[in-house]
Design an enzyme around this catalytic site. Sequence first.
Site, mmCIF file in Angstrom:
data_model
loop_
_atom_site.group_PDB
_atom_site.id
_atom_site.type_symbol
_atom_site.label_atom_id
_atom_site.label_comp_id
_atom_site.label_asym_id
_atom_site.label_seq_id
_atom_site.Cartn_x
_atom_site.Cartn_y
_atom_site.Cartn_z
ATOM 1 N N CYS A 85 0.551 -1.510 0.051
ATOM 2 C CA CYS A 85 0.124 0.001 0.008
ATOM 3 C C CYS A 85 0.855 1.600 -0.103
ATOM 4 O O CYS A 85 1.976 1.671 -0.938
ATOM 5 C CB CYS A 85 -1.117 0.024 1.111
ATOM 6 S SG CYS A 85 -2.246 1.195 1.432
ATOM 7 N N HIS A 192 -3.220 -4.920 -0.535
ATOM 8 C CA HIS A 192 -2.946 -5.435 0.604
ATOM 9 C C HIS A 192 -3.373 -6.523 0.662
ATOM 10 O O HIS A 192 -4.605 -7.133 0.424
ATOM 11 C CB HIS A 192 -4.044 -4.191 1.763
ATOM 12 C CG HIS A 192 -3.968 -3.354 2.754
ATOM 13 N ND1 HIS A 192 -2.763 -3.365 3.162
ATOM 14 C CD2 HIS A 192 -4.371 -2.075 2.098
ATOM 15 C CE1 HIS A 192 -2.955 -1.750 3.532
ATOM 16 N NE2 HIS A 192 -4.079 -1.433 2.982
ATOM 17 N N GLU A 194 -2.550 -8.858 2.973
ATOM 18 C CA GLU A 194 -2.659 -9.207 3.810
ATOM 19 C C GLU A 194 -4.640 -9.457 4.314
ATOM 20 O O GLU A 194 -4.862 -10.210 5.362
ATOM 21 C CB GLU A 194 -1.939 -9.236 5.437
ATOM 22 C CG GLU A 194 -2.709 -7.645 5.520
ATOM 23 C CD GLU A 194 -1.973 -6.723 4.767
ATOM 24 O OE1 GLU A 194 -2.396 -5.492 5.227
ATOM 25 O OE2 GLU A 194 -1.686 -6.513 3.610
#
Length: 214
Positions: A85, A192, A194
Amino acid sequence: MNGTRPTVALLDYGSGNVRSAFRALAANGAEVTLTADRDTCLAADGLVVPGVGAFAACMGGLRAVGGDEVIRARADAGRPVLGICVGHQILFDSGVEHGHDSAGVGVLPGVVERLAAKRLPHMGWNTVEPAEGSVLFAGVEDAWFYFVHSYGVHAGEALVGLPGVRVTYATHESDRFVAAVEAGPICSTQFHPEKSGEAGAHLLRNWLGSLPVG
């Protein structure tokens, strides 16, 4: 990935959703340390640079712990780095926000600028256009990833002209921007991983599996 868990330093400089990144990296095979210690960051098999918020603020936090120097040192030594990001954005030459130009780490050529779209932030799930031969996106070429941002890099041509560099794009409304970069030891994603479910986990495993361990 071989039987040895790669060591990953998750750079702690006061920015980024470090808890979710830590959990995702650990769940996908890494031995993770959240740290700003220079020696630990330099010695790890991989360094992950998170980041949320404003470009200038993230750069200020990064410089305060010497993280910009660590990233450059790893890049010069061919040691892997993954930016996520705003951690992706700060790897570029500079960022322009509200008319102010802030210097970035400068290990990737390009300028971060506001997206040319009516609906901002660009928030939610989106597909990407993986570069041919991508290591990061192997096996998830058609997957959806989770984005939250209002700024990005448009001039991917500066990257494409570099030997061995792979640039992945995404489009929000009609604005096409750099979604990910693979440039030797430097990898980065605007989205992202994750927060991107199994597709993001797969991408992290691809990156971890590419690390030279030991």
